[in-house]
Design a protein around this motif. Structure first.
Motif, PDB file in Angstrom:
ATOM      1  N   THR A 193      -2.076  -1.274  -3.842  1.00 47.86           N
ATOM      2  CA  THR A 193      -3.030  -0.203  -3.577  1.00 47.86           C
ATOM      3  C   THR A 193      -2.309   1.132  -3.525  1.00 47.86           C
ATOM      4  O   THR A 193      -1.274   1.254  -2.865  1.00 47.86           O
ATOM      5  N   ARG A 222       0.840  -1.188   0.000  1.00 45.49           N
ATOM      6  CA  ARG A 222       0.000   0.000   0.000  1.00 45.49           C
ATOM      7  C   ARG A 222       0.884   1.249   0.000  1.00 45.49           C
ATOM      8  O   ARG A 222       1.785   1.365   0.837  1.00 45.49           O
ATOM      9  N   SER A 262      -1.371  -6.952  -6.807  1.00 44.08           N
ATOM     10  CA  SER A 262      -2.502  -6.512  -5.965  1.00 44.08           C
ATOM     11  C   SER A 262      -2.125  -5.314  -5.107  1.00 44.08           C
ATOM     12  O   SER A 262      -2.352  -5.287  -3.886  1.00 44.08           O
TER      13      SER A 262
END
Length: 317
Positions: A250, A224, A248
């Motif tokens: 963010t 993230r 994946s």
């Protein structure tokens, strides 16, 4: 009263001291006799009208102050503007009592930079125990507090970037496990090397430009990144959706002003930070105090990365 007022947009040279009318509190507002005001990097953007919210002229910069209300309360307040002055007004929900154990500089550091660091880790990146955290500009106002909070909340490793050897040493003293040069050239490789050859879970990014790009590439699977500034004044490359899907990853954004509509989003983190500071368990880094007559120098020092921690303005000088 004396205040720093600008009548044209530009660099530090447009910051001049003027004699202006005292502000009058409206409904739900309090008048604060300013002992110290906070100086932020965002102020340099506001003065040149390159900030997220467009400014209007004439303008008195300054987003936070610490001082006394007419009834004798010692408060630190988020004022939105008008802080570089002998007096300022704030809406009552955003004026917070300051314990005697917390200095003016510490109060100014945690009311804006501290609450930002709190939300970057808790709200935006959802720090969990064992995560590796990269903090850009680790010797800055937000970074110096974020390092301490990340360690306190169980980060597995905290890596800080800074522009000089002296600043990197300061980040280690604050609790960072590793400190590296923040130059964007080869930054991704240095980040991964600092994490024993592995990508990182969380990045707190406020530089923009190629630093942002390198940081995205240094994210681990399910990593993230939160962006909360653009100190380089350079735009980052657009991020293709494929770069996010593979791994994946963010990417989030954060702006403290978005918390103003929900006062508890400021009051609750600040209460925690104030308590930790009063107990000596959190040590905000106050990097320097400037006379009002030296405000142009303060902005120049910020822009040229000569400062560390929180900068403070004394309106009486």
């Amino acid at each position: 009263m004396r205040a720093v007022q600008i009548t044209e947009f530009g660099g530090p040279e447009v910051l001049t001291i003027s004699d202006v009318e005292e502000p009058k509190p409206g409904d739900g507002q309090v008048l604060i006799h300013v002992d110290r005001a906070g100086i932020n990097y965002a102020d340099t953007h506001q003065v040149e009208n390159s900030y997220l919210q467009r400014a209007t002229l004439p303008m008195i910069p300054g987003g936070e102050v610490v001082g006394r209300t007419d009834d004798g309360r010692r408060v630190v307040a988020l004022v939105g503007g008008g802080g570089y002055a002998e007096k300022a007004v704030a809406y009552a929900p955003f004026a917070y009592d300051v314990p005697d154990e917390v200095s003016d500089g510490d109060a100014l550091a945690i009311v804006l930079q501290g609450t930002t660091a709190w939300h970057l880790l808790k709200t935006s990146t959802h720090l969990k125990e064992g995560d590796t955290v990269l903090v850009h500009a680790g010797a800055g106002g937000v970074g110096s507090i974020a390092i301490q909070l990340a360690k306190r909340w169980g980060a597995g490793r905290v890596i800080a970037t800074a522009s000089s050897e002296e600043k990197r040493k300061q980040t280690l003293e604050l609790g960072a496990d590793v400190a590296i040069d923040g130059n964007p050239e080869g930054l991704k490789d240095r980040i991964i090397e600092a994490n024993d050859g592995k990508p990182v879970d969380i990045v707190l990014e406020m530089v923009g430009g190629p630093t942002f790009d390198e940081s995205v590439d240094a994210l681990a699977k399910f990593g993230r990144l939160v962006t909360f500034g653009a100190a380089s004044r350079e735009a980052a490359k657009p991020v293709e959706t494929g770069r996010l899907m593979k791994g994946s990853k963010t990417i989030a954004g954060f702006w403290l002003a978005d918390c103003f509509s929900t006062p508890s989003m400021l009051a609750e983190p600040l209460a925690e930070l104030m308590d930790l500071t009063a107990k000596g368990e959190l040590k905000p880094l106050v990097g320097g105090e400037y006379a009002m007559s030296d405000i142009a120098q303060a902005h120049l020092d910020l822009r040229e990365r000569r400062s560390v921690g929180k900068l403070v303005l004394d309106p009486a000088r």
